[in-house]
Motif scaffolding. Structure first.
Motif, PDB file in Angstrom:
ATOM      1  N   ALA A  85     -15.813   4.776  -4.350  1.00 41.15           N
ATOM      2  CA  ALA A  85     -14.473   3.804  -4.220  1.00 41.15           C
ATOM      3  C   ALA A  85     -14.375   2.914  -5.466  1.00 41.15           C
ATOM      4  CB  ALA A  85     -14.516   3.243  -3.185  1.00 41.15           C
ATOM      5  N   ASN A 143     -12.568   0.344  -0.172  1.00 41.17           N
ATOM      6  CA  ASN A 143     -13.445   0.916   0.959  1.00 41.17           C
ATOM      7  C   ASN A 143     -12.667   1.467   2.130  1.00 41.17           C
ATOM      8  OD1 ASN A 143     -15.638   0.159  -0.576  1.00 41.17           O
ATOM      9  ND2 ASN A 143     -16.008  -1.504   0.725  1.00 41.17           N
ATOM     10  N   LEU A 144     -11.528   0.997   2.396  1.00 39.15           N
ATOM     11  CA  LEU A 144     -10.682   1.745   3.727  1.00 39.15           C
ATOM     12  C   LEU A 144      -9.895   2.776   3.261  1.00 39.15           C
ATOM     13  CD1 LEU A 144      -9.717  -1.607   5.664  1.00 39.15           C
ATOM     14  CD2 LEU A 144     -11.351   0.122   5.980  1.00 39.15           C
ATOM     15  N   PHE A 145      -9.396   2.679   2.399  1.00 45.04           N
ATOM     16  CA  PHE A 145      -8.310   3.798   1.721  1.00 45.04           C
ATOM     17  C   PHE A 145      -8.498   4.502   0.722  1.00 45.04           C
ATOM     18  CE2 PHE A 145      -5.215   1.067  -0.177  1.00 45.04           C
ATOM     19  CZ  PHE A 145      -4.328   1.818  -0.700  1.00 45.04           C
ATOM     20  N   GLY A 146      -9.506   3.929  -0.293  1.00 51.33           N
ATOM     21  CA  GLY A 146      -9.661   4.809  -1.490  1.00 51.33           C
ATOM     22  C   GLY A 146      -8.640   5.034  -2.303  1.00 51.33           C
ATOM     23  N   PRO A 147      -7.709   4.191  -2.781  1.00 52.97           N
ATOM     24  CA  PRO A 147      -6.653   4.256  -3.775  1.00 52.97           C
ATOM     25  C   PRO A 147      -7.167   4.517  -5.160  1.00 52.97           C
ATOM     26  CG  PRO A 147      -7.081   1.727  -3.633  1.00 52.97           C
ATOM     27  CD  PRO A 147      -8.178   2.399  -2.568  1.00 52.97           C
ATOM     28  N   GLU A 148      -6.345   5.559  -5.780  1.00 51.70           N
ATOM     29  CA  GLU A 148      -6.465   5.668  -7.094  1.00 51.70           C
ATOM     30  C   GLU A 148      -6.532   4.503  -7.927  1.00 51.70           C
ATOM     31  OE1 GLU A 148      -4.240   9.305  -7.992  1.00 51.70           O
ATOM     32  OE2 GLU A 148      -5.237   9.219 -10.039  1.00 51.70           O
ATOM     33  N   VAL A 171       0.260   5.255   0.625  1.00 52.08           N
ATOM     34  CA  VAL A 171      -0.730   6.051   1.216  1.00 52.08           C
ATOM     35  C   VAL A 171      -0.023   7.414   1.366  1.00 52.08           C
ATOM     36  CG1 VAL A 171      -2.210   6.603   3.057  1.00 52.08           C
ATOM     37  CG2 VAL A 171      -2.152   4.389   2.371  1.00 52.08           C
ATOM     38  N   LEU A 192       0.700  -1.223   0.179  1.00 49.12           N
ATOM     39  CA  LEU A 192       0.088  -0.217  -0.098  1.00 49.12           C
ATOM     40  C   LEU A 192       0.930   0.960   0.150  1.00 49.12           C
ATOM     41  CD1 LEU A 192      -2.505  -1.056   2.883  1.00 49.12           C
ATOM     42  CD2 LEU A 192      -3.214  -0.840   0.431  1.00 49.12           C
ATOM     43  N   CYS A 231     -12.092   3.332  -8.518  1.00 48.41           N
ATOM     44  CA  CYS A 231     -10.574   2.772  -8.471  1.00 48.41           C
ATOM     45  C   CYS A 231     -10.339   2.190  -9.665  1.00 48.41           C
ATOM     46  CB  CYS A 231     -10.380   2.015  -7.224  1.00 48.41           C
ATOM     47  SG  CYS A 231      -8.883   1.379  -7.403  1.00 48.41           S
ATOM     48  N   ASP A 232      -9.146   2.499 -10.226  1.00 52.43           N
ATOM     49  CA  ASP A 232      -8.637   1.891 -11.692  1.00 52.43           C
ATOM     50  C   ASP A 232      -8.117   0.687 -11.231  1.00 52.43           C
ATOM     51  OD1 ASP A 232      -7.703   1.394 -14.077  1.00 52.43           O
ATOM     52  OD2 ASP A 232      -5.826   2.814 -13.772  1.00 52.43           O
ATOM     53  N   VAL A 271      -9.914  -3.238   0.446  1.00 50.67           N
ATOM     54  CA  VAL A 271      -8.618  -2.248   0.571  1.00 50.67           C
ATOM     55  C   VAL A 271      -9.349  -0.753  -0.314  1.00 50.67           C
ATOM     56  CG1 VAL A 271      -6.753  -1.488  -0.862  1.00 50.67           C
ATOM     57  CG2 VAL A 271      -7.171  -4.155  -0.074  1.00 50.67           C
TER      58      VAL A 271
END
Lengths: 391, 391
Positions: A358, A322-327, A229, A227, A361-362, A320
C-alpha cells in the motif's frame, strides 16, 4: 426539470454515446479506434455516436492529409471543442461565493468572488443569482450558451435530489438548493459536496484521469477527502463518506468539534493549528495566516505544531491506503500554503503507517488556487450535461 | 486453461446472461419480470437467457397452475437448482486445511479438516490434493460434477493471475497456486485472499445480498476487512486493501509486527490479547483459549484486555464508516467466541467515532464456524464458474 429550461439537448442519447464523449473529453484527441478500445465498445458504435457530436460541433476532427482511412473509418483523431459550451461553477463558503465561468473542457474563462453578508439560504441565493447573472453577461461575449450551473457546498449533500441535507458551516438543513437555484437562474443546476466536486474535476480533467482508484485529500479550514473506487466517486450509503478529518488517530489527542478526541481535523485543520500555536507560543495569533507567519519566521513552537499536523495527515492518508489501496492520493487545499512546514512529516508518517505494498501509492501534492473549488462545481455541471446516469 | 479441464461449459455466454443467473442465484426465486427489473435488462433478454439455463438444469421453474402468462411470458418464478453442480472450497491456514463440498447455492454438503505438517508449498499442495480427492469421492454420491475449486489464503493474492504473491502466515512468495492446484486436482481453480473470499460469500449468499456498499470485519488471529464498494469487492491498486488491522489508532499503543505502533491488530488480535493478558494478570496463559477462560472466569485484568480490544475494533469500524459510509458492517471471525466480553465496547467506540449519519451504519455480529472460511473459497469458485469477467 431540465425540459422547462433553456438550452439545447446534448446529442448523446444513450449511455454508450455519453461514455464515448467522456472518453474523448478526458483522454482526447483520440482516433475512433482508440476511443473504441478505451471505452470497450465496437468501432462501429463509436463511428455512429461520433457523427452527430461532430455535426453539433461538440467534437471536431483534426484533419491530417497524411492519415489514411482504415476499413472505411476516418483515421483522423477527434477532440472536444471546449469552446462549444460554457458552464458556471459556484463554491459557497461561510463568508463568500466564488464563481467561475468554464468551457466544456473545464478551463476557467473568468472568475469572481462576492462576499456573503449572511449565511441564510435566502441571502445566499440572492448573492448567487447576482453572481450568476454577472457571469452570464460575461458569457455573452463568447457567443455560446451556458449549459449548466454547478454549486458546491461543504457538508452532507444529496446530489441526485439536489438537496443540501446538512451544511454545518452554513447551518443549513434540508435546503432544496438545485430547485431554488434553477428558479432564480433559469439554468439546469447540479448541487454536490465541495470535496466530491473537486474530486470529479480531478477525475475528469486533473491528476485522476485514467485512474479507477484514487483519493483527493484537502487540507485547510477542514480536512476532507474524496474517494474514487472502481471508477466512481464514493458517496456513502447514509450520505457520509471521505470523512478523513474525523479519523480518530490518538485517544489522548485534543477534543474535536464532533465530540470525539484526537480526530485528524482537531490536530491538522486551520482552527486546530491556530489554537495549538497560541498554546505553544503564548502569542495570541488571530488566524491561520498569522500562525503561518510565525512558523515561517522560525518560531520553534509554531513549527512543531505544523510538524504534528503533517504527521497526522500522513497517518490519515496511510489509513486510506491501507483500507482501499488507491493508486494515487492527491493532496490539495488552501492549507498547502504551509506545505514546506509539513510535507516531509506527511511522507514520513505515511511511510510508517502504510502496510506493505500500500506504501507504493503515489502521493502527489497539488496546490490549487481557491477558485479550483468553484471549478469543481463546474465539473459536476459538465458531468450532468453529458450524462444523466452518473448518479 | 479451463478448456483442458473436465466439466461442461456453463450455458451463459454473455455478461448479461451471467448477470441474469447471478440475480436469480442471489435473490431468487424471481419471475422473469422481476429479474429484468433487478438486472436493468429487458424482459426479452431475460427470457432468452433463461431458456438454455432451464434446459441445462441450472434453473428450474416452479410450476403454479394459478399463474397466468403476461405478454406471452411465463409468469412462474425461476430459481437455481442448487444440486445441479458442486464446488470445493479450501482454506489454508498455518497448521491445517479446511475443506468443504458445497452445492451451487453455496450450501455446505460436507466438510473436512486435515492438519498440516509443514507450511511449504509442496507439502501443502500434497495435503490439499489428498483432501480434494476425498471430497471428490464424496461428491460421487451426489451424481453431479464438481465444477470448480476455490482456495483461500491469507495475504496478498492476485486472483486474476492465480498467484499468492505474499502470505506471511505460510511464508510463501509468488506461488502460482492456481496453476499448480489445477495440475494436481484436474479442476478449474480460483485463488483468493481469505477475507475477500468470505466477503464474496456474504455478498452473494449472506448478509451482504442486495447491498452495494458493505464491509466484513474479521476478528481472530488477525484483524481483517473485506470491502464491497459500488457492488464490487475492493482489491487495491497495489494488492493491499481492507487492512483494518493496520490502522494505527494510538501512537502510544503497543508495537505491531508490521513495524508501526498502535495498530488495531497489535491491540485486538489473538496474539496481542494473549500477550496483554499475561502482562495484566502475571499468569503465563499459553493461547487465546486460556486467555478467554481467564476472562470468562471473571479475572478483572483479563476482562479489561478484552474491553480494550473491543474499543479498538469499534474505533477501526468507525474509520471504515467515516471513509466509505457502508450500509452495513458484518463482524465475524473465530475471535467472536469472546463476543460477550467486547461487544458493548465495539458498539460504544463505534458510536463515539462514527461521524454524523455514518453512525447509522448497521453493525451486525455474525459468529461463523471456521468452515465458513472454506465456504468463502467455494463462493469464489462459484463466481468464476458463472462469469469470467468478475475480476
Amino acid at each position: 426539470m431540465r425540459s422547462i429550461l433553456p438550452g439545447e439537448a446534448f446529442p448523446a442519447h444513450t449511455p454508450a454515446a455519453s461514455q464515448i464523449f467522456t472518453t474523448v473529453l478526458c483522454h482526447g484527441p483520440l482516433t475512433r479506434t482508440e476511443v473504441a478500445k478505451r471505452a470497450g465498445l465496437s468501432a462501429a458504435a463509436v463511428t455512429k455516436a461520433v457523427r452527430p457530436l461532430i455535426e453539433a460541433g461538440y467534437l471536431v476532427e483534426d484533419v491530417d492529409e497524411e492519415a489514411r482511412p482504415s476499413l472505411g473509418r476516418p483515421a483522423n483523431p477527434v477532440r472536444v471543442d471546449g469552446g462549444r459550451a460554457l458552464f458556471i461553477g459556484l463554491k459557497i463558503t461561510g463568508d463568500e461565493i466564488i464563481g467561475v465561468l468554464t468551457d466544456l473542457c473545464c478551463r476557467i474563462r473568468t472568475s469572481r468572488h462576492v462576499p456573503l453578508a449572511a449565511p441564510g439560504p435566502r441571502a445566499v441565493l440572492e448573492s448567487a443569482a447576482a453572481l450568476v447573472h454577472e457571469l452570464l453577461a460575461e458569457a455573452d461575449g463568447f457567443g455560446v450558451p451556458v449549459s449548466g450551473l454547478g454549486i458546491a457546498v461543504s457538508g452532507d449533500v444529496d446530489r441526485a435530489g439536489g438537496v443540501v441535507r446538512y451544511s454545518p458551516f452554513l447551518d443549513w438543513r434540508d435546503i432544496p438548493l438545485a430547485e431554488l437555484a434553477e428558479m432564480t437562474t433559469g439554468l439546469p443546476v447540479t448541487v454536490d459536496n465541495d470535496v466530491r466536486a473537486l474530486t470529479v474535476a480531478e477525475q475528469w480533467f486533473g491528476a485522476g484521469v485514467g485512474l479507477s482508484d484514487f483519493a483527493v485529500v484537502t487540507v485547510g479550514a477542514g480536512i476532507g477527502c474524496g474517494l474514487v473506487v472502481h471508477g466512481r466517486v464514493v458517496s456513502g450509503a447514509y450520505g457520509v463518506a471521505g470523512e478523513i478529518g474525523h479519523l480518530s488517530i490518538d485517544p489522548a489527542g485534543p477534543p474535536c468539534h464532533c465530540g470525539n478526541r484526537g480526530c485528524v481535523e482537531a490536530i491538522a485543520a486551520d482552527p486546530a493549528i491556530v489554537r495549538a500555536v497560541r498554546e505553544a507560543t503564548g502569542i495570541p495569533v488571530a488566524d491561520a495566516a498569522e500562525a503561518l507567519r510565525l512558523a515561517h519566521g522560525g518560531d520553534p513552537g509554531a513549527r512543531e505544531v505544523y510538524a504534528r499536523a503533517g504527521a497526522a495527515i500522513g497517518r490519515a492518508i496511510g489509513s486510506v491506503a491501507n483500507l482501499f489501496g488507491p493508486e494515487r492520493v492527491i493532496i490539495s487545499g488552501e492549507g498547502l500554503v504551509a506545505h514546506d512546514l509539513f510535507a516531509d512529516q506527511i511522507l514520513e508518517a505515511f511511510a510508517a503507517s502504510a502496510f506493505g505494498t500500500a506504501g507504493q501509492c503515489d502521493l502527489r501534492t497539488r496546490p490549487l488556487p481557491f477558485e479550483e473549488w468553484a471549478r469543481g462545481a463546474a465539473a459536476t455541471a459538465i458531468q450532468s450535461f453529458i450524462r444523466s446516469d452518473t448518479y
